[in-house]
Design a protein around this motif. Structure first.
Motif, short mmCIF file in Angstrom:
data_model
loop_
_atom_site.label_atom_id
_atom_site.label_comp_id
_atom_site.label_asym_id
_atom_site.label_seq_id
_atom_site.Cartn_x
_atom_site.Cartn_y
_atom_site.Cartn_z
N GLY A 1 -4.47 5.28 0.23
CA GLY A 1 -4.96 3.94 0.50
C GLY A 1 -6.34 3.72 -0.10
O GLY A 1 -6.78 4.46 -0.99
N ILE A 2 -7.03 2.70 0.39
CA ILE A 2 -8.34 2.35 -0.14
C ILE A 2 -9.39 2.45 0.96
O ILE A 2 -9.06 2.41 2.14
CB ILE A 2 -8.33 0.91 -0.72
CG1 ILE A 2 -7.89 -0.10 0.36
CG2 ILE A 2 -7.44 0.82 -1.93
CD1 ILE A 2 -7.94 -1.54 -0.11
N GLY A 3 -10.65 2.58 0.57
CA GLY A 3 -11.72 2.63 1.55
C GLY A 3 -12.04 4.05 1.98
O GLY A 3 -11.82 5.02 1.25
N SER B 1 -1.57 9.54 -7.94
CA SER B 1 -2.91 9.13 -8.32
C SER B 1 -3.82 10.35 -8.24
O SER B 1 -3.92 10.99 -7.19
CB SER B 1 -3.42 8.04 -7.36
OG SER B 1 -4.75 7.69 -7.65
N PRO C 1 -13.99 9.55 1.60
CA PRO C 1 -13.03 8.66 0.93
C PRO C 1 -11.60 8.97 1.36
O PRO C 1 -11.26 10.13 1.60
CB PRO C 1 -13.24 8.98 -0.57
CG PRO C 1 -14.58 9.62 -0.64
CD PRO C 1 -14.76 10.36 0.64
N LYS C 2 -10.79 7.95 1.47
CA LYS C 2 -9.39 8.16 1.84
C LYS C 2 -8.62 8.85 0.72
O LYS C 2 -8.87 8.61 -0.45
CB LYS C 2 -8.72 6.82 2.17
CG LYS C 2 -9.05 6.26 3.53
CD LYS C 2 -8.22 5.01 3.80
CE LYS C 2 -8.47 4.47 5.22
NZ LYS C 2 -7.66 3.28 5.49
N LEU D 1 0.83 -1.21 0.00
CA LEU D 1 0.00 0.00 0.00
C LEU D 1 0.86 1.26 0.00
O LEU D 1 0.61 2.19 -0.78
CB LEU D 1 -0.91 -0.01 1.23
CG LEU D 1 -1.86 1.19 1.40
CD1 LEU D 1 -2.90 1.21 0.29
CD2 LEU D 1 -2.54 1.13 2.77
#
Length: 464
Positions: A313-315, A28, A309-310, A20
């Protein structure tokens, strides 16, 4: 190996988190290291250098972290210590895994301000209020050290009537450690004022806050060590002093907590120094990056959303500027601790407590063991045998290590079984009841045989 069930989750978390953070080396949506940059800035040579250094930093961190998993292999015979170690490892790894990222986040933010790479609306973020609050920071009162002192003295007084020299040393060592930590407290309380900026208020704020953070740390460590002394005293009083190797492992693991706390305070102070010393005490030019502390923690008083939203990272993550967000964030930490501590305590108790077998005058057979007590009448035993091996099976509700198995199991050919055994220490007493087997043994072969003989005698007497 029982510790394999701990090593595998650790490796999974290790690989996931490392992958990660390594992924953050690539931008991104124009976000790099938690910082929003314009497209042209991402092609700048200085950004490329940061990306290369970031990858090297995490590769080195990954190697060091992987080595720290290795001690689990050597704790195979000490399941409770292995469990405690993995809890400490998870907490330390999750916390320290962010540190290299935070470092490059701050470097990228500084580069962004230097080259005016702002995206969207720019605004001045004032920090004079924060500086004013930090200037009011007070060092923890030295009188709080009376708590660990009184605990240590109480242990010393309690040990006076005991013959065990180690009991006396427990309280004395705790008192000496408290004195040492108080010396550290005094040294940091009177530490020389450092100059971080030309602004006097900035210097006063950082120095006062630094002294307060360190004073809290030394007090917390003194209280922590005194409670460790209570645990050690309790174990020694109950006669479960274990072997020398186990004590050494325990001392090393307990030492990891203070070391982690020192690292935490050190990084907190460094972060404060970096955030304030780069300003004039009035404010800094910022865009929406302002709301993302270290690029990963969302804090936006102007946003009423609790879940967002982060950015890294994800989630999703929570907005710590909202009351609900704080409850979720800190409540989950408290809940985790509330679950982990009893589990760790039970694991330690399991490793240091053996099942107790007794036969009452009325024929009641009792097996005492935490959470898995069981009793029945001797007349309920349909078949009594002494065996040299245990059938294979699986645990349904119990605890099992390489050394022992206790609780509810399902064994091949026997079905539902209550085990209270030391593995690899035959023989084993098999007691067949109605729809259930109870199997017991002591680590001492002679004692197991003695219990079996007594059971046989009392059972035969009851049948006649």
């Amino acid at each position: 190996m029982d510790t394999l069930f701990l090593i595998l989750p650790a490796l999974f978390v290790y690989i996931f988190i490392l992958a990660l953070f390594l992924k953050q080396a690539k931008p991104s949506n124009n976000i790099l290291f938690g910082i929003t940059l314009p497209s042209q800035a991402l092609k700048d040579a200085s950004i490329g250098q940061l990306q290369a250094a970031y990858k090297k930093s995490y590769i080195l961190y990954g190697i060091i972290s992987l080595i720290t998993i290795a001690p689990l292999y050597f704790l195979a015979d000490y399941m409770s210590m292995a469990l405690i170690y993995i809890f400490i490892w998870f907490a330390a790894f999750i916390y320290t895994s962010k540190l290299p990222f935070n470092k490059f986040h701050h470097q990228t933010a500084a580069l962004k301000r230097e080259k005016d790479w702002f995206v969207g609306a720019k605004r001045i973020v004032r920090i004079d209020t924060k500086v004013t609050l930090l200037k009011k920071s007070m060092v923890i009162s030295p009188y709080w050290f009376l708590i660990p002192v009184l605990i240590s003295i109480s242990l010393i007084i309690a040990s006076l009537s005991k013959e065990n020299v180690l009991l006396k040393l427990t309280g004395t060592a705790s008192l000496i450690m408290t004195a040492i930590l108080f010396i550290f407290y005094s040294a940091f309380r009177n530490m020389k004022t450092k100059e971080y900026s030309k602004n006097h208020d900035i210097n006063a704020a950082i120095n006062r806050a630094t002294r307060r953070y360190w004073s809290i740390l030394w007090l917390a460590m003194a209280i922590f060590e005194s409670f460790n002394a209570i645990v050690a005293y309790t174990i020694l009083t109950e006669g479960n002093s274990s072997d020398f190797t186990l004590w050494i492992i325990g001392i090393v693991m307990v030492s990891l907590v203070p070391l982690g706390a020192i690292l935490f305070v050190h990084n907190k102070v460094r972060s404060l120094e970096q955030n304030l010393s780069q300003t004039d005490g009035q404010g800094i030019l910022m865009d929406d990056d302002e709301y993302w502390i270290n690029g990963s923690t969302y804090y936006n008083p102007n946003d009423q959303s609790v879940i967002v939203p982060k950015r890294v990272g994800i989630g999703t993550t929570v907005n710590l500027a909202t009351r609900a967000g704080k409850w979720i964030q800190y409540g989950s930490i408290v809940l985790t601790i509330a679950i982990v501590l009893p589990l760790a305590a039970f694991a330690v108790q399991s490793d240091h407590t053996s099942p107790s077998f007794g036969i009452g005058d009325d024929g009641a057979v009792t097996i005492d063991y935490p959470l898995y007590d069981y009793s029945f009448h001797i007349n309920e035993i349909q078949q009594l045998t002494l065996e040299e091996a245990i059938p294979t099976g699986f645990r349904t509700n119990g605890t099992a290590t390489a050394e022992y198995a206790r609780g509810n199991f399902s064994l091949e050919k026997l079905g539902a079984t209550k085990l209270f055994i030391f593995k690899n220490s035959p023989p084993y007493i098999f007691m067949k009841l109605d729809g259930l087997y109870v199997i017991f043994n002591d680590q001492d072969k002679a004692k197991t045989i003695s219990i079996y003989d007594e059971l046989s005698k009392r059972r035969n007497a009851g049948e006649s």
